[in-house]
Design a protein around this motif. Sequence first.
Motif, short mmCIF file in Angstrom:
data_model
loop_
_atom_site.label_atom_id
_atom_site.label_comp_id
_atom_site.label_asym_id
_atom_site.label_seq_id
_atom_site.Cartn_x
_atom_site.Cartn_y
_atom_site.Cartn_z
N UNK A 11 0.80 -1.22 0.00
CA UNK A 11 0.00 0.00 0.00
C UNK A 11 0.83 1.28 0.00
N UNK A 12 2.14 1.18 0.20
CA UNK A 12 2.95 2.39 0.28
C UNK A 12 2.95 3.12 -1.05
N UNK A 13 3.20 4.43 -0.98
CA UNK A 13 3.23 5.24 -2.20
C UNK A 13 4.30 4.74 -3.17
N UNK A 14 5.47 4.36 -2.63
CA UNK A 14 6.53 3.87 -3.50
C UNK A 14 6.14 2.57 -4.18
N UNK A 38 -4.31 -3.42 -3.57
CA UNK A 38 -3.46 -3.11 -2.41
C UNK A 38 -3.54 -4.21 -1.36
N UNK A 39 -2.38 -4.60 -0.84
CA UNK A 39 -2.28 -5.64 0.19
C UNK A 39 -1.36 -5.11 1.29
N UNK A 41 1.35 -5.62 4.01
CA UNK A 41 2.37 -6.58 4.42
C UNK A 41 2.72 -6.39 5.89
N UNK A 42 3.39 -7.39 6.47
CA UNK A 42 3.84 -7.26 7.86
C UNK A 42 4.78 -6.08 8.01
N UNK A 43 5.60 -5.85 6.99
CA UNK A 43 6.53 -4.74 7.06
C UNK A 43 5.86 -3.38 7.12
N UNK A 44 4.59 -3.32 6.68
CA UNK A 44 3.85 -2.06 6.72
C UNK A 44 3.20 -1.81 8.07
N UNK A 45 3.05 -2.85 8.89
CA UNK A 45 2.38 -2.70 10.19
C UNK A 45 3.32 -2.88 11.37
#
Length: 331
Positions: A11-14, A38-39, A41-45
């Motif tokens: 989901x990040x802009x990049x 959009x999905x 990820x664990x890295x996003x949370x």
Amino acid sequence: MSTPIRLGTRRSALAQAQSGHVAAALEKVIGRSVELVPITSEGDTNRASLSLIGGQGIFATRLREALLAGGCDFLVHSLKDLPTKQPDGLVIAATPLREDARDVAVTRDGIPLHELIPGSRIGTGSPRRIAQVRIRAPHADVVDIRGNVDSRLQKVATGELDAVILAAAGLSRLGTDSPLRREELGLAEWPTAPGQGSLAVETRTDADPELLSALAALDDESTRLAITVERAVLEGLDAGCQAPMAAHAVVAGSSVRVRTVVYAADGAQRIGLDVTEDLNGEYIRRSGSGNGADAADGADPMHAARELGLNLARRLLDQGAADLVSREHSS
């Protein structure tokens, strides 16, 4: 009207920017629309330090689960975030032409890293970059940070940090317009993570042949050769995606030049190699890669590229690299 092809993305802009570039390219090839799915990820949370949680697919696992479950048709990853072990049922269908693989230091006034005054605060969450900063600017304070590109740049703009280290390719793909100043860090003295600047387009091995063929059209052979060498070095070290190591390969014709370094976490020690090999025959014959005359004639350069990377990892380990990295058995 044909059904849109579903592209799973973080989901990040990049992530959405780079997925958008691939979507547009695929639409031109296949003549069908591509929609982003959009999905999270664990890295996003998980906001913990990357040096603590490691790089064991933290940005890829949930996306891959969605792909295998049929929630999307293919994925676009930042290749440097992928573990080296490929999951069953999935294939890297394309590695598009690589963008700038360098890191950049972003500051308010353009002072180079090595000229920053003692006590300057430099932000990065990468163990490799932390070690490199401690070599380039030993009197600076390294601040372990997470967050998207805009939030990192904002920390410099507001004075919370004096500099941050970012990937040049990410800034380029985002098209970030900022008054902050950039210092490009040359790959000879500041090599970057295996696969940095490259994208990985992943799908199921049983995907529609039309999709597989269209994705293959996006592949750049020189990029794939280079990242195959780099990721094989990481695989051979068995140190995990967040190890304090770098590997960068450049392909010119049939030869490839590889610069690889393993760092102590504090930057006090490093072990490196800088080699050039011919993958079109000489290296295959000398190393025993491939199968007979066909391989010696260059029929299997990807196999030779992987063997070269694994061989470089063995040489690094023989020189003591195992004492510098934590071997995670998780790549």
